[in-house]
Write a protein that holds these residues in place. Structure first.
Motif, PDB file in Angstrom:
ATOM      1  N   UNK A   1       0.702  -0.968   0.059  1.00 19.83           N
ATOM      2  CA  UNK A   1      -0.423   0.209   0.001  1.00 19.83           C
ATOM      3  C   UNK A   1       0.385   1.101   0.332  1.00 19.83           C
ATOM      4  N   UNK A   2       1.370   1.185   1.007  1.00 18.43           N
ATOM      5  CA  UNK A   2       2.887   2.548   0.509  1.00 18.43           C
ATOM      6  C   UNK A   2       4.339   2.415   0.316  1.00 18.43           C
ATOM      7  N   UNK A   3       4.172   1.099  -1.216  1.00 15.78           N
ATOM      8  CA  UNK A   3       4.810   1.539  -2.237  1.00 15.78           C
ATOM      9  C   UNK A   3       5.894   2.412  -2.715  1.00 15.78           C
ATOM     10  N   UNK A   4       5.414   3.750  -2.386  1.00 11.41           N
ATOM     11  CA  UNK A   4       6.221   5.191  -2.610  1.00 11.41           C
ATOM     12  C   UNK A   4       7.161   4.680  -1.334  1.00 11.41           C
ATOM     13  N   UNK A   5       7.256   4.331  -0.029  1.00 14.33           N
ATOM     14  CA  UNK A   5       8.100   4.431   0.710  1.00 14.33           C
ATOM     15  C   UNK A   5       9.351   3.510   0.429  1.00 14.33           C
ATOM     16  N   UNK A   6      10.664   3.772   0.472  1.00 12.24           N
ATOM     17  CA  UNK A   6      11.883   3.057   0.522  1.00 12.24           C
ATOM     18  C   UNK A   6      11.774   2.132   1.739  1.00 12.24           C
ATOM     19  N   UNK A   7      11.513   0.720   1.333  1.00 12.59           N
ATOM     20  CA  UNK A   7      11.255  -0.463   3.236  1.00 12.59           C
ATOM     21  C   UNK A   7      12.628  -0.781   3.807  1.00 12.59           C
ATOM     22  N   UNK A   8      13.815  -0.832   2.668  1.00 13.28           N
ATOM     23  CA  UNK A   8      15.074  -1.359   2.968  1.00 13.28           C
ATOM     24  C   UNK A   8      15.563  -0.979   4.350  1.00 13.28           C
ATOM     25  N   UNK A   9      15.582   0.016   4.196  1.00 15.29           N
ATOM     26  CA  UNK A   9      15.991   0.816   5.377  1.00 15.29           C
ATOM     27  C   UNK A   9      15.317  -0.087   7.134  1.00 15.29           C
ATOM     28  N   UNK A  10      13.955   0.054   6.704  1.00 10.39           N
ATOM     29  CA  UNK A  10      12.736  -0.054   7.917  1.00 10.39           C
ATOM     30  C   UNK A  10      13.527  -1.700   8.354  1.00 10.39           C
ATOM     31  N   UNK A  11      14.072  -2.599   7.504  1.00 12.63           N
ATOM     32  CA  UNK A  11      14.217  -3.787   8.142  1.00 12.63           C
ATOM     33  C   UNK A  11      15.918  -3.662   9.134  1.00 12.63           C
ATOM     34  N   UNK A  12      16.933  -3.634   7.904  1.00 10.57           N
ATOM     35  CA  UNK A  12      18.011  -2.864   9.325  1.00 10.57           C
ATOM     36  C   UNK A  12      17.890  -2.211  10.678  1.00 10.57           C
ATOM     37  N   UNK A  13      16.631  -1.188  10.201  1.00 14.36           N
ATOM     38  CA  UNK A  13      16.327  -0.422  12.321  1.00 14.36           C
ATOM     39  C   UNK A  13      15.538  -1.464  12.389  1.00 14.36           C
ATOM     40  N   UNK A  14      14.393  -2.309  12.283  1.00 10.05           N
ATOM     41  CA  UNK A  14      14.004  -3.279  13.219  1.00 10.05           C
ATOM     42  C   UNK A  14      14.931  -4.507  13.622  1.00 10.05           C
ATOM     43  N   UNK A  15      15.969  -4.945  12.851  1.00 11.39           N
ATOM     44  CA  UNK A  15      16.341  -6.160  13.373  1.00 11.39           C
ATOM     45  C   UNK A  15      17.646  -5.411  14.377  1.00 11.39           C
ATOM     46  N   UNK A  16      18.111  -3.964  13.873  1.00  9.51           N
ATOM     47  CA  UNK A  16      19.226  -3.634  14.899  1.00  9.51           C
ATOM     48  C   UNK A  16      18.185  -3.421  16.588  1.00  9.51           C
ATOM     49  N   UNK A  17      17.088  -3.027  16.138  1.00 12.49           N
ATOM     50  CA  UNK A  17      16.466  -2.720  17.665  1.00 12.49           C
ATOM     51  C   UNK A  17      16.287  -3.696  18.773  1.00 12.49           C
ATOM     52  N   UNK A  18      16.521  -4.178  17.837  1.00  6.88           N
ATOM     53  CA  UNK A  18      15.428  -6.137  18.741  1.00  6.88           C
ATOM     54  C   UNK A  18      16.644  -6.702  19.246  1.00  6.88           C
ATOM     55  N   UNK A  19      17.597  -6.133  18.335  1.00 10.97           N
ATOM     56  CA  UNK A  19      18.844  -6.987  18.718  1.00 10.97           C
ATOM     57  C   UNK A  19      19.636  -5.674  19.490  1.00 10.97           C
ATOM     58  N   UNK A  20      19.286  -4.707  20.461  1.00 15.48           N
ATOM     59  CA  UNK A  20      19.884  -4.672  21.652  1.00 15.48           C
ATOM     60  C   UNK A  20      19.248  -4.753  22.198  1.00 15.48           C
ATOM     61  N   UNK A  21      17.518  -5.161  21.920  1.00 19.30           N
ATOM     62  CA  UNK A  21      16.714  -5.083  23.433  1.00 19.30           C
ATOM     63  C   UNK A  21      16.786  -6.200  23.494  1.00 19.30           C
ATOM     64  N   UNK A  22      17.225  -7.456  22.974  1.00 19.33           N
ATOM     65  CA  UNK A  22      17.689  -8.617  23.790  1.00 19.33           C
ATOM     66  C   UNK A  22      19.021  -8.662  24.768  1.00 19.33           C
ATOM     67  N   UNK A  23      20.008  -7.718  24.525  1.00 15.72           N
ATOM     68  CA  UNK A  23      21.363  -7.459  24.578  1.00 15.72           C
ATOM     69  C   UNK A  23      21.450  -7.156  26.144  1.00 15.72           C
ATOM     70  N   UNK A  24      21.008  -6.176  26.146  1.00 14.52           N
ATOM     71  CA  UNK A  24      19.978  -4.889  27.014  1.00 14.52           C
ATOM     72  C   UNK A  24      19.707  -5.871  28.335  1.00 14.52           C
ATOM     73  N   UNK A  25      19.084  -7.282  28.019  1.00 12.19           N
ATOM     74  CA  UNK A  25      17.885  -7.490  28.574  1.00 12.19           C
ATOM     75  C   UNK A  25      18.737  -8.918  29.128  1.00 12.19           C
ATOM     76  N   UNK A  26      20.160  -9.105  29.193  1.00 14.84           N
ATOM     77  CA  UNK A  26      20.313  -9.610  29.398  1.00 14.84           C
ATOM     78  C   UNK A  26      20.527 -11.339  29.022  1.00 14.84           C
ATOM     79  N   UNK A  27      19.539 -10.995  28.139  1.00 11.60           N
ATOM     80  CA  UNK A  27      19.089 -12.806  27.733  1.00 11.60           C
ATOM     81  C   UNK A  27      20.409 -13.704  27.142  1.00 11.60           C
TER      82      UNK A  27
END
Length: 352
Positions: free
Chosen positions: A224-250
């Protein structure tokens, strides 16, 4: 088109304004521009060219989606081969994938350009980022908690969710061939991995169903929002969840036997697959892209059985044949109808 449309024409094409008009000196009134026979002939030629462009985009989307799915096939097997905890494996997958995507996109946009693209994602891009990261986390947990066959069977329901979301939220018209292909593909997948369903749903199957729902939602938003370049979204999403897991001590230390499968998967296969799938998703309907991912649904259990020493039964090959043939027929272009041919003839006459 050779020239960009004017602001008035863009407003008309988006449905926000009436058609631009031109004067009619003989009758002293203004008539719609598209009613002019000369202009209508040109517009028909433009429409014919636009249809050819859409077909080329569709073929490009099919190619990138297919290649992306092929690179994704070893995902379940390689994730199953590591011996660390599920959250540790997920953190390594997410972190390495984010790093590789950042390098790929920095080479494309430049470091400052990548940051600018992330800032320009907007609310829909941020939502896609969150969905992408969370779905990868759920997949890592699902594969470790249950069999690969159970996981891929649950994720095979993604086309059903995509059709429902597209119809309810966007009012998307689903082609008859897609409605016919969806149950056939699901049946083929069920036949292929029927031996994997021997107990009730547990945490693994629940996580896999969440992956299916989030995958359908993400593809619908990206389409629906094909005009938005969504490739950086994958970079941001993976990085944020990796940092959250690292900070959680898991996250726990891993050994050399776990490092190389996680590195090959997170730094090589997944980034290339995500890049190709992102490009293909923005050029295909959500339901069709979900159907193409069913190729992974069938090949992934076969690879897991081969690498882990399990025997591949006959019904797996039968299901594989059903899915491949259905997807091949579904992706073939439709034959032009009589109405389309007559329209093309009329367009050529108007142009002459």
């Amino acid at each position: 088109y050779p020239h960009p449309p004017s602001p008035k024409m863009r407003a008309f094409l988006s449905g926000k304004a009436p058609a631009p008009t031109s004067g009619n000196p003989k009758e002293g009134i203004r008539v719609p521009l598209l009613a002019d026979p000369a202009v209508s002939g040109v517009m028909k030629n433009f429409a014919s060219g636009d249809e050819e462009f859409n077909q080329a985009e569709h073929r490009y989307g099919l190619l990138t989606m297919t290649l992306g799915v092929m690179l994704l096939i070893p995902d379940g097997t390689m994730t199953k081969m590591v011996h660390c905890s599920p959250l540790t494996a997920a953190a390594w997958r997410l972190g390495l994938t984010s790093l590789a995507l950042a390098l790929i996109q920095s080479a494309r946009y430049g470091p400052l350009g990548l940051l600018k693209k992330i800032v320009q994602l907007g609310p829909w891009g941020l939502l896609v980022s969150a969905i992408k990261g969370l779905s990868n986390l759920c997949f890592s947990v699902a594969v470790r908690e249950t069999t690969v066959a159970n996981v891929v069977l649950c994720t095979a329901t993604s086309p059903i969710f995509a059709a429902i979301l597209g119809r309810v939220a966007l009012g998307t018209t689903i082609r008859l061939r897609t409605w016919i292909a969806m149950p056939i593909v699901f049946l083929g997948v069920a036949v292929s991995i029927s031996s994997g369903l021997k107990r009730a749903l547990d945490l693994g199957e629940i996580m896999a169903l969440l992956v299916a729902v989030m995958g359908a939602l993400r593809r619908t938003i990206m389409r629906e929002h094909a005009h938005i370049d969504m490739q950086p979204a994958s970079t941001l999403g993976h990085g944020l969840f990796a940092v959250c897991l690292l900070l959680s001590g898991s996250v726990e230390p891993i050994g050399p036997g776990d490092f190389w499968p996680l590195f090959s998967l997170g730094f090589l296969l997944l980034p290339l697959s995500i890049t190709l799938l992102t490009v293909g998703t923005q050029r295909l309907p959500a339901t069709e892209s979900c159907l193409l991912t069913s190729l992974e649904t069938v090949f992934s259990p076969i690879m897991a059985a081969y690498c882990l020493g399990d025997e591949v039964p006959l019904h797996t090959w039968i299901g594989l044949g059903v899915v491949v043939v259905t997807l091949t027929l579904h992706s073939m272009p439709s034959a032009p109808t009589t109405a389309t041919a007559s329209t093309a003839s009329a367009s050529a006459s108007a142009s002459a």
